[in-house]
Design an enzyme around this catalytic site. Structure first.
Site, PDB file in Angstrom:
ATOM      1  N   LYS A   1       0.821  -1.221   0.000  1.00 39.43           N
ATOM      2  CA  LYS A   1       0.000   0.000   0.000  1.00 39.43           C
ATOM      3  C   LYS A   1       0.850   1.264   0.000  1.00 39.43           C
ATOM      4  CE  LYS A   1      -0.735   0.233   4.964  1.00 39.43           C
ATOM      5  NZ  LYS A   1      -1.627   0.189   6.065  1.00 39.43           N
TER       6      LYS A   1
ATOM      7  N   GLY B   1       9.905  -1.954  -0.028  1.00 35.11           N
ATOM      8  CA  GLY B   1      11.015  -1.878   0.935  1.00 35.11           C
ATOM      9  C   GLY B   1      10.560  -1.725   2.369  1.00 35.11           C
TER      10      GLY B   1
ATOM     11  N   ALA C   1      -4.585  -4.383   0.850  1.00 29.73           N
ATOM     12  CA  ALA C   1      -5.165  -5.724   0.755  1.00 29.73           C
ATOM     13  C   ALA C   1      -6.012  -6.047   1.978  1.00 29.73           C
ATOM     14  CB  ALA C   1      -4.047  -6.752   0.633  1.00 29.73           C
TER      15      ALA C   1
ATOM     16  N   GLY D   1       8.547   2.162  21.238  1.00 31.90           N
ATOM     17  CA  GLY D   1       8.356   0.790  20.780  1.00 31.90           C
ATOM     18  C   GLY D   1       7.465   0.719  19.549  1.00 31.90           C
TER      19      GLY D   1
ATOM     20  N   HIS E   1      46.029  -9.515  11.878  1.00 35.33           N
ATOM     21  CA  HIS E   1      46.494  -8.388  12.692  1.00 35.33           C
ATOM     22  C   HIS E   1      46.901  -7.256  11.760  1.00 35.33           C
ATOM     23  CE1 HIS E   1      48.317  -6.303  16.040  1.00 35.33           C
ATOM     24  NE2 HIS E   1      49.398  -6.110  15.310  1.00 35.33           N
TER      25      HIS E   1
END
Ligand code: NAI
Length: 467
Positions: free
Chosen positions: A35, A39, A114, A269, A442
């Protein structure tokens, strides 16, 4: 090959689009319904844009502190509109890339909202009107949305959610962030580095509840140095607009007070998103927290309906959703597959960064295991010194009886990259000795991992461990 199945994936975030591509790779006929933008939260208003802005904050801060390296920069200034445009360019490139991938794999993308008619029928309402899709299988990947709290209606003006915080029109003078979790700390620290005064309000006794406390202590210390004020055991109650300012009412450790600022960010949250899907028409029911319960094959209670990503439960992390997408696709294609990962790494782009995978020491102990730990500080790493980033450490939690690595928790430079080695170690059932015996190049930061593994046995070479 068997007849392709007709699959509708609802949602094109990192769970849904990954699932759709894998389904196509496995020969299925796939339609994705989205909608908003391809992504999902991750690419558009989450992981990617936040990391772009955070990278800018880190660079600006480095330039300001480069004099210790003999580099003095004058006339450094931030052009916020250019920064936001640069960030948006990255987002556009990536979402365009997802569109291209879906197209090349033959996935049909429908822009629209949907909802279920029944378990095998999905209605889509979009700019092109209404269409009804018939499906053998439906994958729900509708993600999550920011939580709002009473007194702080998100208008993306006075009160930002994480979405508004990623498209600032001006740099706040004083930003009050409600919530000292992942998002609150990442964005709070980013704004501080860009130049804002920042106060973070956290309801519990410390930042990042649920994370390794030794790691969090390092971040809390560094926030103090950076000038980010963290008020713990502090609840935000509401705010008023007064004389062009925002006045936030808080109860801090039982005492009522006010904080004046010009921007509020509400980052307390996220909750699973399923509004408008008419799940009941497919015979689906949410659990008490609003998630869809799934089994190891990502199947909901309804045989042809699958759920993946944030809607399918914690942790709400992009990479966990993508993994679930791959599993659901394989199961739908008739392969013997299930979600059997031993661990999900978590990365937090604070300053310094924090990363964690597997069990915390206290979780392992609560499972009745005897554990031993090994810790190696970045202060003893030559590479960390050359980067001027010596705060932090790597901590390994291993089973005392078998030496198996159960958890790795770290805070310090580039640990969001280092955690990949730790995840591989846990996934492969490696022991601390395996890690200690592996030659690490290293001078690099991952040497700290090897030394922490040595430290589990009291044998780290570059720190003194008392017997
Ligand atoms: P969170 O659950 O990590 O943190 C929310 C914080 O707000 C908690 O510490 C809580 O105690 C506090 N809080 C709640 N109500 C409050 C109140 N009224 N006053 C003061 N403090 C209050 O949630 P966050 O940061 O919004 O992130 C949501 C999810 O997004 C995370 O769980 C994570 O899965 C994901 N995420 C992942 C990132 C990453 O992987 N780097 C970055 C950002 C988010």
């Amino acid at each position: 090959m068997s007849t392709p199945r007709n699959v509708v994936v609802i949602g094109a975030g990192p769970a849904g689009y990954v699932c759709a591509i894998r389904l196509a790779q496995l020969g299925q006929k796939v339609t994705v319904v989205e909608k908003a933008e391809l992504g999902g939260t991750c690419l558009n208003v989450g992981c990617i844009p936040s990391k772009a802005l955070i990278a800018a904050g880190v660079l600006l801060d480095k330039i300001r502190h480069a004099s210790a390296m003999g580099i003095s920069a004058t006339g450094v200034k931030l052009e916020l509109d250019k920064l936001v445009a640069w960030k948006s360019g990255i987002v556009a490139k990536l979402t365009g890339g997802v569109g291209g991938l879906l197209k090349n794999h033959g996935v049909t993308v429908i822009k629209g909202t949907a909802s279920f008619v029944d378990a095998r029928t999905v209605k889509v309402v979009g700019a092109a009107g209404e269409q009804v899709l018939k499906a053998d299988d439906v994958v729900i990947a509708t993600g999550s949305e920011p939580i709002e709290i009473p007194g702080f209606a998100i208008d993306e003006d006075a009160v930002w959610s994480s979405t508004g915080a990623l498209v600032p029109k001006k740099l706040p003078e004083h930003l009050v962030v409600i919530g000292g979790g992942y998002i609150g700390l990442e964005l709070g620290i980013m704004y501080r580095k860009l130049g804002s005064k920042v106060t973070v309000l956290e309801a519990t006794a410390g930042a990042l509840p649920g994370q390794d406390r030794d790691c969090v202590k390092v971040i809390e210390r560094s926030m103090k140095k950076l000038g980010v004020e963290l008020l713990t055991e502090t609840l935000a109650r509401g705010y008023q607009k007064r004389n062009g300012k925002l006045v936030v009412n808080v109860t801090a450790k039982g005492v009522d007070k006010t904080i004046e600022c010009d921007q509020i960010g509400c980052m307390v949250g996220r909750r699973p998103h399923s509004k408008g899907l008419a799940l009941e028409r497919a015979g689906l029911k949410l659990d008490a927290k609003g998630f869809l319960a799934v089994d190891k094959r990502m199947r909901t209670g309804v045989p042809n309906v699958y759920a993946i990503g944030d809607i399918a439960g914690q942790p709400m992390l992009a990479h966990k959703g993508s993994k679930e997408g791959l599993v659901a696709a394989a199961v739908i294609a008739g392969l013997k597959e299930e979600y059997d990962s031993r661990c999900v790494p978590a990365v937090i782009f604070t300053a310094p960064e924090m990363a964690s995978v597997g069990l915390l020491e206290e979780q392992a102990t609560a499972q009745g295991r005897k554990v031993k730990t090994g810790q190696f500080p970045f202060a003893a790493s030559g590479r960390a010194m050359s980067l001027m980033e010596t705060d932090g450490f790597v901590k390994i939690v291993a089973d005392a009886a078998t030496d198996e690595i159960l958890g790795v928790h770290m805070v310090g430079p580039e640990v969001t990259e280092l955690v990949a080695e730790a995840a591989l170690a846990i996934e492969m059932g490696a022991t601390a000795e395996d890690l200690a015996r592996t030659i690490h190049a290293h001078p690099t930061l991952p040497e700290a991992m090897m030394e922490a593994a040595e430290a589990v046995h009291g044998m780290a070479v570059h720190i003194f461990q008392k017997k």
